[in-house]
Design an enzyme around this catalytic site. Structure first.
Site, PDB file in Angstrom:
ATOM      1  N   HIS A 152     -53.225   4.868  33.611  1.00 37.04           N
ATOM      2  CA  HIS A 152     -53.747   4.009  32.543  1.00 37.04           C
ATOM      3  C   HIS A 152     -52.690   3.068  31.971  1.00 37.04           C
ATOM      4  CE1 HIS A 152     -57.305   6.995  31.715  1.00 37.04           C
ATOM      5  NE2 HIS A 152     -57.432   6.329  32.843  1.00 37.04           N
TER       6      HIS A 152
ATOM      7  N   CYS B 204     -50.436 -15.827  31.918  1.00 29.26           N
ATOM      8  CA  CYS B 204     -49.476 -16.037  33.015  1.00 29.26           C
ATOM      9  C   CYS B 204     -49.017 -14.685  33.584  1.00 29.26           C
ATOM     10  CB  CYS B 204     -48.294 -16.897  32.548  1.00 29.26           C
ATOM     11  SG  CYS B 204     -47.076 -16.040  31.543  1.00 29.26           S
TER      12      CYS B 204
ATOM     13  N   CYS C 170     -45.312 -18.860  27.153  1.00 25.83           N
ATOM     14  CA  CYS C 170     -46.279 -19.868  27.614  1.00 25.83           C
ATOM     15  C   CYS C 170     -47.267 -20.222  26.496  1.00 25.83           C
ATOM     16  CB  CYS C 170     -47.023 -19.377  28.870  1.00 25.83           C
ATOM     17  SG  CYS C 170     -48.323 -18.162  28.544  1.00 25.83           S
TER      18      CYS C 170
ATOM     19  N   GLY D  78     -54.166  19.661  30.164  1.00 28.34           N
ATOM     20  CA  GLY D  78     -54.308  18.890  28.928  1.00 28.34           C
ATOM     21  C   GLY D  78     -55.201  17.679  29.044  1.00 28.34           C
TER      22      GLY D  78
ATOM     23  N   ASN E  84     -55.715  24.566  29.677  1.00 27.68           N
ATOM     24  CA  ASN E  84     -56.385  23.927  28.542  1.00 27.68           C
ATOM     25  C   ASN E  84     -56.872  25.037  27.607  1.00 27.68           C
ATOM     26  OD1 ASN E  84     -58.269  22.404  26.893  1.00 27.68           O
ATOM     27  ND2 ASN E  84     -58.293  20.863  28.519  1.00 27.68           N
TER      28      ASN E  84
HETATM   29  P1  OAD Z   1     -58.803  14.016  25.584  1.00 30.10           P
HETATM   30  O1  OAD Z   1     -58.475  13.844  24.155  1.00 30.10           O
HETATM   31  O2  OAD Z   1     -60.156  13.617  26.046  1.00 30.10           O
HETATM   32  O3  OAD Z   1     -58.619  15.540  25.998  1.00 30.10           O
HETATM   33  C1  OAD Z   1     -57.470  16.264  25.651  1.00 30.10           C
HETATM   34  C2  OAD Z   1     -57.619  17.660  26.219  1.00 30.10           C
HETATM   35  O4  OAD Z   1     -56.416  18.363  25.960  1.00 30.10           O
HETATM   36  C3  OAD Z   1     -58.756  18.466  25.601  1.00 30.10           C
HETATM   37  O5  OAD Z   1     -59.520  19.061  26.653  1.00 30.10           O
HETATM   38  C4  OAD Z   1     -58.038  19.539  24.774  1.00 30.10           C
HETATM   39  O6  OAD Z   1     -58.744  20.776  24.756  1.00 30.10           O
HETATM   40  C5  OAD Z   1     -56.726  19.675  25.510  1.00 30.10           C
HETATM   41  N1  OAD Z   1     -55.585  20.086  24.678  1.00 30.10           N
HETATM   42  C6  OAD Z   1     -55.364  19.864  23.354  1.00 30.10           C
HETATM   43  N2  OAD Z   1     -54.169  20.366  22.994  1.00 30.10           N
HETATM   44  C7  OAD Z   1     -53.620  20.903  24.105  1.00 30.10           C
HETATM   45  C8  OAD Z   1     -52.382  21.575  24.388  1.00 30.10           C
HETATM   46  N3  OAD Z   1     -51.451  21.753  23.445  1.00 30.10           N
HETATM   47  N4  OAD Z   1     -52.167  21.995  25.654  1.00 30.10           N
HETATM   48  C9  OAD Z   1     -53.075  21.803  26.635  1.00 30.10           C
HETATM   49  N5  OAD Z   1     -54.259  21.179  26.420  1.00 30.10           N
HETATM   50  C10 OAD Z   1     -54.515  20.736  25.183  1.00 30.10           C
HETATM   51  O7  OAD Z   1     -57.644  13.267  26.402  1.00 30.10           O
HETATM   52  P2  OAD Z   1     -57.639  12.786  27.919  1.00 30.10           P
HETATM   53  O8  OAD Z   1     -58.360  13.732  28.787  1.00 30.10           O
HETATM   54  O9  OAD Z   1     -56.241  12.440  28.251  1.00 30.10           O
HETATM   55  O10 OAD Z   1     -58.100   6.438  27.978  1.00 30.10           O
HETATM   56  O11 OAD Z   1     -58.483  11.449  27.799  1.00 30.10           O
HETATM   57  C11 OAD Z   1     -58.597  10.614  28.913  1.00 30.10           C
HETATM   58  C12 OAD Z   1     -58.593   9.185  28.495  1.00 30.10           C
HETATM   59  O12 OAD Z   1     -59.537   8.961  27.437  1.00 30.10           O
HETATM   60  C13 OAD Z   1     -57.292   8.684  27.888  1.00 30.10           C
HETATM   61  O13 OAD Z   1     -56.333   8.300  28.861  1.00 30.10           O
HETATM   62  C14 OAD Z   1     -57.732   7.502  27.077  1.00 30.10           C
HETATM   63  C15 OAD Z   1     -58.927   8.137  26.407  1.00 30.10           C
HETATM   64  O14 OAD Z   1     -59.883   7.295  25.912  1.00 30.10           O
HETATM   65  C16 OAD Z   1     -58.064   5.175  27.596  1.00 30.10           C
HETATM   66  O15 OAD Z   1     -57.666   4.797  26.492  1.00 30.10           O
HETATM   67  C17 OAD Z   1     -58.547   4.223  28.650  1.00 30.10           C
END
Ligand code: OAD
Length: 240
Positions: A115, A126, A145, A182, A208
């Site tokens: 991402h 540009c 630019c 995570g 997780n």
């Molecule tokens: P999420 O916020 O959707 O999910 C985070 C996950 O981490 C959840 O399943 C939690 O249960 C888990 N979690 C929380 N604390 C934790 C810990 N200490 N150890 C292990 N797990 C833990 O985040 P992402 O899956 O990264 O994209 O979200 C994916 C994408 O959605 C991001 O890259 C972003 C977001 O919108 C964009 O902005 C395009």
């Protein structure tokens, strides 16, 4: 924690990590979903789409500036460090949805940022691209630019950088073990990576504290945080 799959881990020729916001939660960086998640109080459609950016570039930049400050002040935690340390024992690839650069700062050498990166900026018109660790004095910052600069991150509705994604698929499809750490696995296409790994009959491990939509497909689910469980995973290699 990992006794049941110690053999698969030790014999793996390639271990791929798919990481998300949860791995940086213990570094003080909020996740997106869940009770303290960024998307609970902020509308992603107003902050993380190209339409939102052109509607109000100053607002979007101010939000990113706040996140940049928080991320630059954060340190890699034991989870990031464990993945970096694992390179001493195995061929490790990190496919991350995170834009915070903490895997690289922890010492991981093979990180694909699906991402983009909050450290990077690019011109909306540009070819100018750069890495900037200081704050911008003007909001929105402008390119030489004359056009607006934007964070070099992937927003909703935008495609992933194709070269990065192609490489990610190849690694996912050729690994023996995939550790999904995570991430809620709700965002596409990153959430298809475990399917590529399964096609190669890889062992799937999820780390997780909560269940995810792919829990049923996992060979092992560890209900713990990454800062606790990833050092345990590395200790499997130290026992041999
Ligand atoms: P999420 O916020 O959707 O999910 C985070 C996950 O981490 C959840 O399943 C939690 O249960 C888990 N979690 C929380 N604390 C934790 C810990 N200490 N150890 C292990 N797990 C833990 O985040 P992402 O899956 O990264 O994209 O979200 C994916 C994408 O959605 C991001 O890259 C972003 C977001 O919108 C964009 O902005 C395009």
């Amino acid at each position: 924690m990992f006794n049941s799959i110690a053999k698969q881990l030790q014999e793996a020729k390639k271990i791929v990590f798919v990481t998300g916001a949860g791995i940086s939660q213990e570094s003080g960086i909020p996740t997106f979903r869940g009770k303290d998640g960024l998307w609970r109080n902020n509308d992603p459609m107003k902050l993380a789409t190209i339409d939102a950016f052109y509607d109000d570039p100053k607002l979007v930049w101010e939000w990113y500036s706040e996140r940049r400050e928080n991320i630059f002040a954060a340190e890699p935690n034991l989870g990031h460090k464990a993945i970096a340390e694992l390179e001493k024992f195995s061929n490790v690839i990190v496919l991350t949805q995170n834009i915070d650069g903490l895997h690289q700062r922890a010492g991981s050498s093979k990180v694909l940022e699906l991402h983009g990166s909050i450290i990077k900026i690019k011109c909306t018109v540009c070819d100018y691209k750069d890495e900037v660790l200081t704050e911008f004095s003007d909001m929105p910052p402008l390119c030489t630019c004359g056009n607006i600069l934007r964070p070099d991150v992937v927003w909703f509705g935008e495609g992933l950088p194709q070269d990065v994604w192609q490489e990610a698929i190849v690694h996912a499809n050729s690994c023996d073990v995939m550790v999904i750490a995570g991430t809620s696995l709700v965002v596409s296409p990153a959430n298809t990576l475990p399917i590529y790994a399964k096609q190669n009959k890889a062992t799937l491990i999820e780390i997780n504290p909560d269940e995810t939509i792919m829990t049923a497909d996992m060979d092992l689910s560890i209900r713990s945080t990454t800062a606790i469980s990833l050092p345990e995973l590395v200790s499997v290699f130290k026992k041999t």
